[in-house]
Design a protein around this motif. Structure first.
Motif, PDB file in Angstrom:
ATOM      1  N   MET A   1       0.608  -1.002   0.050  1.00 14.37           N
ATOM      2  CA  MET A   1       0.587   0.238  -0.307  1.00 14.37           C
ATOM      3  C   MET A   1       0.586   0.983   0.180  1.00 14.37           C
ATOM      4  SD  MET A   1      -2.411   1.089   2.703  1.00 14.37           S
ATOM      5  CE  MET A   1      -3.403  -0.048   3.006  1.00 14.37           C
ATOM      6  N   ASP A   2       0.367   1.611  -1.138  1.00 15.37           N
ATOM      7  CA  ASP A   2       1.319   3.615  -0.785  1.00 15.37           C
ATOM      8  C   ASP A   2       1.180   3.948  -0.130  1.00 15.37           C
ATOM      9  OD1 ASP A   2      -0.975   4.376  -2.490  1.00 15.37           O
ATOM     10  OD2 ASP A   2      -0.561   3.800  -4.600  1.00 15.37           O
ATOM     11  N   VAL A   3       2.010   5.726   0.159  1.00 20.95           N
ATOM     12  CA  VAL A   3       1.661   6.352   1.141  1.00 20.95           C
ATOM     13  C   VAL A   3       0.386   7.370   0.704  1.00 20.95           C
ATOM     14  CG1 VAL A   3       2.444   8.587   2.268  1.00 20.95           C
ATOM     15  CG2 VAL A   3       3.812   6.848   1.455  1.00 20.95           C
ATOM     16  N   SER A   4       0.625   7.470  -0.518  1.00 20.48           N
ATOM     17  CA  SER A   4      -1.010   8.290  -0.341  1.00 20.48           C
ATOM     18  C   SER A   4      -2.508   7.133  -0.607  1.00 20.48           C
ATOM     19  CB  SER A   4      -1.368   8.493  -2.098  1.00 20.48           C
ATOM     20  OG  SER A   4      -1.087   7.616  -2.953  1.00 20.48           O
ATOM     21  N   ARG A   5      -2.173   6.105  -0.723  1.00 19.98           N
ATOM     22  CA  ARG A   5      -3.681   5.527  -0.692  1.00 19.98           C
ATOM     23  C   ARG A   5      -3.760   5.099   1.397  1.00 19.98           C
ATOM     24  NH1 ARG A   5      -6.057   0.438  -3.403  1.00 19.98           N
ATOM     25  NH2 ARG A   5      -6.720  -0.822  -1.426  1.00 19.98           N
ATOM     26  N   GLY A   6      -2.585   4.908   1.863  1.00 18.29           N
ATOM     27  CA  GLY A   6      -2.997   4.812   2.978  1.00 18.29           C
ATOM     28  C   GLY A   6      -2.815   6.171   3.621  1.00 18.29           C
ATOM     29  N   LEU A   9      -7.154   6.576   2.768  1.00 24.10           N
ATOM     30  CA  LEU A   9      -7.616   5.767   3.615  1.00 24.10           C
ATOM     31  C   LEU A   9      -7.905   6.148   5.115  1.00 24.10           C
ATOM     32  CD1 LEU A   9      -6.585   2.377   2.675  1.00 24.10           C
ATOM     33  CD2 LEU A   9      -8.834   3.252   2.759  1.00 24.10           C
ATOM     34  N   VAL A  10      -6.831   7.200   6.057  1.00 27.18           N
ATOM     35  CA  VAL A  10      -7.322   7.521   7.070  1.00 27.18           C
ATOM     36  C   VAL A  10      -7.931   8.598   6.954  1.00 27.18           C
ATOM     37  CG1 VAL A  10      -5.988   8.813   8.879  1.00 27.18           C
ATOM     38  CG2 VAL A  10      -4.172   6.733   7.722  1.00 27.18           C
ATOM     39  N   VAL A  11      -7.481   9.754   5.880  1.00 29.14           N
ATOM     40  CA  VAL A  11      -8.805  10.552   5.816  1.00 29.14           C
ATOM     41  C   VAL A  11     -10.348   9.958   6.156  1.00 29.14           C
ATOM     42  CG1 VAL A  11      -9.501  12.709   4.853  1.00 29.14           C
ATOM     43  CG2 VAL A  11      -7.116  12.169   5.162  1.00 29.14           C
ATOM     44  N   ILE A  12     -10.490   8.958   5.110  1.00 29.72           N
ATOM     45  CA  ILE A  12     -12.113   8.597   4.968  1.00 29.72           C
ATOM     46  C   ILE A  12     -12.219   7.844   6.464  1.00 29.72           C
ATOM     47  CG2 ILE A  12     -13.263   6.304   4.579  1.00 29.72           C
ATOM     48  CD1 ILE A  12     -11.251   6.435   1.439  1.00 29.72           C
ATOM     49  N   GLY A  16     -14.975  10.223   8.322  1.00 25.28           N
ATOM     50  CA  GLY A  16     -16.573   8.970   9.200  1.00 25.28           C
ATOM     51  C   GLY A  16     -16.413   8.752  10.461  1.00 25.28           C
ATOM     52  N   ALA A  17     -16.086   8.383  10.971  1.00 21.58           N
ATOM     53  CA  ALA A  17     -15.867   8.720  12.469  1.00 21.58           C
ATOM     54  C   ALA A  17     -16.694  10.381  13.148  1.00 21.58           C
ATOM     55  CB  ALA A  17     -14.491   8.521  13.495  1.00 21.58           C
ATOM     56  N   LEU A  18     -16.282  11.446  12.775  1.00 22.15           N
ATOM     57  CA  LEU A  18     -16.966  13.057  12.983  1.00 22.15           C
ATOM     58  C   LEU A  18     -18.178  12.570  12.493  1.00 22.15           C
ATOM     59  CD1 LEU A  18     -13.372  14.870  11.801  1.00 22.15           C
ATOM     60  CD2 LEU A  18     -14.452  14.106  14.274  1.00 22.15           C
ATOM     61  N   SER A  19     -18.349  11.894  11.784  1.00 17.44           N
ATOM     62  CA  SER A  19     -19.848  11.785  10.065  1.00 17.44           C
ATOM     63  C   SER A  19     -20.779  10.991  11.350  1.00 17.44           C
ATOM     64  CB  SER A  19     -20.427  11.413   9.568  1.00 17.44           C
ATOM     65  OG  SER A  19     -19.289  12.048   9.089  1.00 17.44           O
ATOM     66  N   LEU A  20     -20.188  10.135  12.525  1.00 19.28           N
ATOM     67  CA  LEU A  20     -20.618   9.180  12.890  1.00 19.28           C
ATOM     68  C   LEU A  20     -20.817   9.893  14.639  1.00 19.28           C
ATOM     69  CD1 LEU A  20     -22.446   6.934  14.120  1.00 19.28           C
ATOM     70  CD2 LEU A  20     -20.205   5.777  14.331  1.00 19.28           C
ATOM     71  N   ALA A  21     -20.408  10.856  14.367  1.00 19.42           N
ATOM     72  CA  ALA A  21     -20.629  11.485  16.194  1.00 19.42           C
ATOM     73  C   ALA A  21     -20.982  12.971  15.827  1.00 19.42           C
ATOM     74  CB  ALA A  21     -19.042  12.274  16.676  1.00 19.42           C
TER      75      ALA A  21
END
Length: 332
Positions: A1-6, A9-12, A16-21
């Motif tokens: 997994m390259d850096v940009s892909r990782g 995924l962290v941003v997503i 997602g966690a903020l949206s759930l909150a």
């Protein structure tokens, strides 16, 4: 997994966690909108070719909001007042439970104060419906905002639900055949649980409530609603109310009424569960009573009231996902 892909995924994950909150304070109302939209989807599909997607969604939103909110408000006032009256009757010792207390003491060797215990339970139950005075304004405002949000989301779930499902199919990294199989099974599961399970519980609770009214049990409306909720628990269900009620009638000097209530509950109420649940729930969901009970109780703790409906779906979906994985990805 390259850096940009990782990093992406962290941003997503973070968003997602903020949206759930953000959605969590009104999660009950979001889930309510999902539930109603799912149930009304077949009606929407019939109306949409005649009056258009926006018109059909708007008509169903208005009808569902009026049909649910007004009866719910009346039920809250009626059952809440009944619960308050019951708490007062028990606190004032207007209900004689001495015989039942003596029987419990003989059987267990422990002294019990049933009026105090039941009065506290009734007060807590009333608090769930009516709220407390200091929080009344805040609770009322929160409820109004939640109802408005649920109605708003219901409209868009109905109108754009198909596009949402298509988008989920598109972004989910699974083959079409696996997705189709998984979606079909989960749809059967949701229909069986959300329609069959809830319908059976409602019928069983109201049938038992008729027996309470007929035999003169005090505050029968309060106990009827309690039985509707308890009937969501397989096997034990409404018996937790009508069983002790029959015993109370016998100990209170009405053995005929108590015996009649017990026979009515054992025959009519129990048989309604034994016949309806296999037809409406078990045949399509293929879930054991233990799985449903775990989903109901655990869902109630995790998601609140809506967990009564979505808890069994979540637990059942786990079973469906494992079976789908076994069929499509395990080499034999």
């Amino acid at each position: 997994m390259d850096v940009s892909r990782g990093f992406m995924l962290v941003v997503i994950g973070a968003l997602g966690a903020l949206s759930l909150a953000i959605a969590w304070p009104f999660l009950q109302y979001v889930l309510l909108a999902v539930l109603i939209a799912y149930l009304l989807a077949p009606v929407y599909e019939r109306l949409e070719p005649r009056i258009g997607g926006t018109g059909a969604a708007l008509a169903l939103m208005v009808a569902a909001t009026g049909a649910l909110i007004l009866p719910f408000a009346a039920m809250v006032a009626f059952v809440g007042n009944d619960a308050v009256d019951l708490a007062q009757r028990l606190s004032d010792s207007q209900v004689d439970l001495g015989g039942l207390e003596a029987a419990i003491e003989r059987a267990t060797g422990q002294e019990v104060d049933l009026p105090a215990a039941l009065g506290a339970a009734a007060e807590n139950f009333a608090g769930v419906f009516l709220g407390s005075a200091p929080d009344l304004v805040g609770a009322f405002t929160h409820t109004l905002l939640g109802i408005a949000l649920a109605a708003f989301m219901l409209f868009f779930f109905l109108r754009d639900g198909r596009r949402l499902v298509d988008w989920l199919f598109e972004v989910t990294p699974l083959p079409d055949r696996v997705l189709s199989d998984l979606a079909t099974r989960i749809d059967d599961l949701m229909w069986a649980v959300l329609v069959g399970h809830v319908l059976v519980s409602t019928i069983q609770g109201f049938l038992a409530g008729i027996g309470l009214f007929a035999t003169g049990i005090p505050n029968a409306a309060f106990w009827t609603l309690a039985m509707v909720l308890l009937a969501l628990l397989p096997i034990v269900g409404a018996f937790l109310v009508w069983g002790p009620a029959a015993a109370w009638l016998v100990l209170a000097g009405s053995p005929v009424a108590g015996g009649a209530l017990f026979v009515y509950g054992a025959v009519v109420v129990s048989l309604s569960d034994n016949y309806l649940r296999p037809i409406l729930v078990d045949r399509r969901a293929r879930l054991s009573p233990a799985t449903i009970m775990l989903g109901v109780v655990g869902g109630l703790y995790l998601l609140g009231v809506m967990g009564l409906f979505f808890g069994p779906v979540i637990v059942g979906a786990f079973k469906v996902a494992v079976e789908t994985f076994d069929e499509h990805y395990v080499d034999r």
